[in-house]
Design a protein around this motif. Structure first.
Motif, mmCIF file in Angstrom:
data_model
loop_
_atom_site.group_PDB
_atom_site.id
_atom_site.type_symbol
_atom_site.label_atom_id
_atom_site.label_comp_id
_atom_site.label_asym_id
_atom_site.label_seq_id
_atom_site.Cartn_x
_atom_site.Cartn_y
_atom_site.Cartn_z
ATOM 1 N N ASP A 145 6.499 -1.097 1.810
ATOM 2 C CA ASP A 145 5.310 -0.436 2.344
ATOM 3 C C ASP A 145 5.483 1.080 2.343
ATOM 4 O O ASP A 145 6.109 1.647 3.230
ATOM 5 N N ALA A 177 1.256 -1.932 2.112
ATOM 6 C CA ALA A 177 1.248 -3.360 2.435
ATOM 7 C C ALA A 177 -0.159 -3.937 2.419
ATOM 8 O O ALA A 177 -0.327 -5.157 2.267
ATOM 9 N N HIS A 206 5.459 -7.240 2.759
ATOM 10 C CA HIS A 206 6.176 -6.067 2.282
ATOM 11 C C HIS A 206 7.373 -5.774 3.190
ATOM 12 O O HIS A 206 7.325 -6.012 4.404
ATOM 13 N N SER A 220 10.036 -2.668 4.567
ATOM 14 C CA SER A 220 9.792 -1.305 5.035
ATOM 15 C C SER A 220 10.803 -0.351 4.420
ATOM 16 O O SER A 220 11.905 -0.760 4.013
#
Length: 237
Positions: free
Chosen positions: A180, A186, A203, A205
């Motif tokens: 993301d 995302a 997604h 991070s």
């Protein structure tokens, strides 16, 4: 906080997304961090102010410029190459100049900067490249050239790991899947398609990737080298 106290870090491509998360994480872990940026002056300046890191403008397509940045950083304990672009689409219609620029950044700059960093790197240093899960799997059309550049990093780290092994310098590539960021949000239009081939259908991070970088840079990972570290929610499973 003291994990990397006294350590010098250089992050190539650190102003946004995964790169910015890496800068924040290593600075938080106590390192002295420098990072390069190309087109995001405001974000680079904000990040430098927030973390105490030094921001350096540099164009990853200019080899002499990039080598100067690495040399001027002095003896680097932890080198992270995060710069990269994605050119995707029908290979019959892609602009060849765009593909060549991607090769210059994703492969040539990664190689030359990593080698230059190793010249003055102390024994036990760390070289970490940020690649992509598409080096392992290409489930969609239009990714041939991009995936080629990321798979090249796999052979690169295998070879450099052997070249620098006598100095206990580890060389690894982290291969994120859908993460993301501004480039791949995302909630973006391709999110459902990407999630459809993932085991964990969401997604990751940028902080996930930064935590992986911190681990590979730590003494706990001193025996990990020449390896592909994939963090992709099962995208390539």
């Amino acid at each position: 906080m003291a994990e990397f106290s006294g350590k010098k870090v250089l992050v190539i491509g650190g102003s946004r997304g995964i790169g910015a998360a890496i800068v924040r994480r290593l600075a938080r872990d106590g390192a002295s961090v420098r990072f390069t940026w190309a087109g995001s002056r405001t974000k680079a300046e904000e990040l430098a102010h927030q973390t105490g890191a030094k921001a350096i403008q540099a164009d990853a397509t200019e080899r002499s410029e990039m080598l100067s940045v690495v040399r001027n950083a002095g003896s680097i304990d932890i080198f992270v190459f995060n710069a990269g672009i994605c050119v995707a689409g029908d290979p019959l219609t892609l602009n060849p100049d765009d593909v060549d620029r991607m090769i210059d950044i994703n492969i040539r700059a990664a190689y030359h900067c990593a080698v230059e960093a190793a010249r003055s790197m102390p024994d036990g240093g760390r070289i970490i490249l940020i690649g992509s899960t598409n080096a392992n799997r290409v489930p969609f059309k239009g990714l041939a050239a991009y995936s080629m550049t990321k798979s090249a990093l796999q052979s690169m780290v295998r070879g450099l790991a052997r070249d620098f092994g006598d100095r206990h310098i580890t060389v690894n590539v982290i291969q994120p899947g859908p993460t993301d960021t501004d480039m791949n949000p995302a909630n973006g239009p391709q999110a459902d398609l990407m999630h459809s081939v993932m085991a964990i259908k969401e997604h990751g991070s940028a902080d996930d990737v930064a935590a992986y970088v911190s681990f590979l840079a730590s003494n706990a990972a001193r025996g990990i080298t020449g390896a592909m570290q994939t963090i992709d929610g099962g995208f390539s499973a």
